[in-house]
Design an enzyme around this catalytic site. Structure first.
Site, short mmCIF file in Angstrom:
data_model
loop_
_atom_site.label_atom_id
_atom_site.label_comp_id
_atom_site.label_asym_id
_atom_site.label_seq_id
_atom_site.Cartn_x
_atom_site.Cartn_y
_atom_site.Cartn_z
N GLU A 35 -4.61 -11.80 8.04
CA GLU A 35 -5.42 -10.60 7.80
C GLU A 35 -6.89 -10.90 7.52
OE1 GLU A 35 -3.10 -7.41 5.55
OE2 GLU A 35 -2.35 -9.25 4.63
N ASP A 86 -7.08 -4.94 8.11
CA ASP A 86 -7.77 -5.87 7.21
C ASP A 86 -8.53 -6.93 8.00
OD1 ASP A 86 -7.40 -5.12 4.47
OD2 ASP A 86 -5.29 -5.57 4.69
N HIS A 121 0.82 -1.21 0.00
CA HIS A 121 0.00 0.00 0.00
C HIS A 121 0.85 1.26 0.00
CE1 HIS A 121 -3.68 -2.21 0.32
NE2 HIS A 121 -3.31 -2.79 1.45
#
Length: 264
Positions: free
Chosen positions: A155, A181, A51
């Site tokens: 996650e 997440d 990310h």
């Protein structure tokens, strides 16, 4: 906590077996920012290529800066790009964090990419990793599987269901919780709060699994308070912050202080 200045370039795995290491989560590929953060005392820098804005060029450029400041370099891979993990190890990263590992097959694929035979199938070419190890070529091959650290990220609800099997995979050195997440997954998209009770239950479940399997427990912390809580629970690698959120918070605080008691 061990002084970051005493850490060797590939010493992270050894340190995590006995110490809590606080790492900074980097999303901006700026060498000056990363060096400034590293010098503040963090034991490691996680270069986020999923990310964050990092790619292999920034990983290759930043690792020497991180090492020269006395910390360990880690990389969080983009989703599905295991080849980048092996390249990151080649240029001197001490650890690789693989996102969204939900099954034993995915865990085994990560091991195959990041560990040398007979455990895996990593291709030989440790450009900077060999020099950082202080070993000869053959000795590096014999020991690299133990001196580099591979984390599988937990996650999702699926990963939690398969947690015992994932943790049992030889070559997975640690489990790394992605609480944001995990919150989204466990609440079916209704909540992204890492302090959600369902997430905190999962955090404890992962920690206990690490104790049971002799794995290293790692986690991302959204706040210093959560970082302190995770460390108190026994998490060995606690990553926190990023340059953008830190700059925004500091800028807002500075502006608020400057405006205090100002009229007109």
């Amino acid at each position: 906590m061990v002084d970051a200045g005493q850490a060797g370039p590939l010493s992270l795995g050894q340190r995590l077996r006995s110490e809590t290491v606080f790492a900074f989560w980097s999303v901006v590929p700026n060498q000056h920012l990363v060096e400034a953060v590293t010098r503040s005392g963090y034991g490691g820098i996680v270069i986020d290529a999923q990310h964050g804005l990092h790619d292999f060029a920034s990983i290759e450029r930043l690792v020497p800066s991180i090492v020269s400041c006395g910390a360990n370099a880690l990389v969080r891979l983009p989703l599905g790009d295991l080849a980048l993990g092996a390249r990151a190890l080649d240029v001197g990263c001490a650890a690789v964090i693989v996102p969204m590992v939900n099954t034993t097959d995915e865990a085994k694929a990560a091991v195959a990419a990041m560990k040398y035979p007979p455990m895996g199938a990593r291709s030989y070419g440790p450009l900077r990793g060999l020099a950082y190890s202080g070993l000869e070529r053959t000795d590096y091959v014999h020991r690299a599987n133990h001196i580099t650290t591979l984390f599988a990220m937990v996650e999702t609800e699926t990963a939690l269901r398969n947690l015992d099997a994932i943790a049992a995979v030889e070559g997975i050195d640690g489990l790394f919780v992605g609480p944001n997440d995990l919150a989204v997954s466990l609440t079916r998209g209704h909540n992204a709060d890492p302090a959600n009770p369902l997430v905190m239950q999962a955090v404890e479940k992962v920690r206990l699994q690490c104790v049971r399997r002799g794995k290293i427990a790692g986690i991302y912390a959204n706040t210093p308070e959560l970082a302190r809580d995770y460390a108190g629970r026994g998490y060995r690698l606690v990553a926190m912050g990023n340059e953008i959120s830190l700059a925004a918070t500091a800028a807002a605080a500075a502006l608020s202080a400057a405006r205090a008691n100002v009229t007109g």
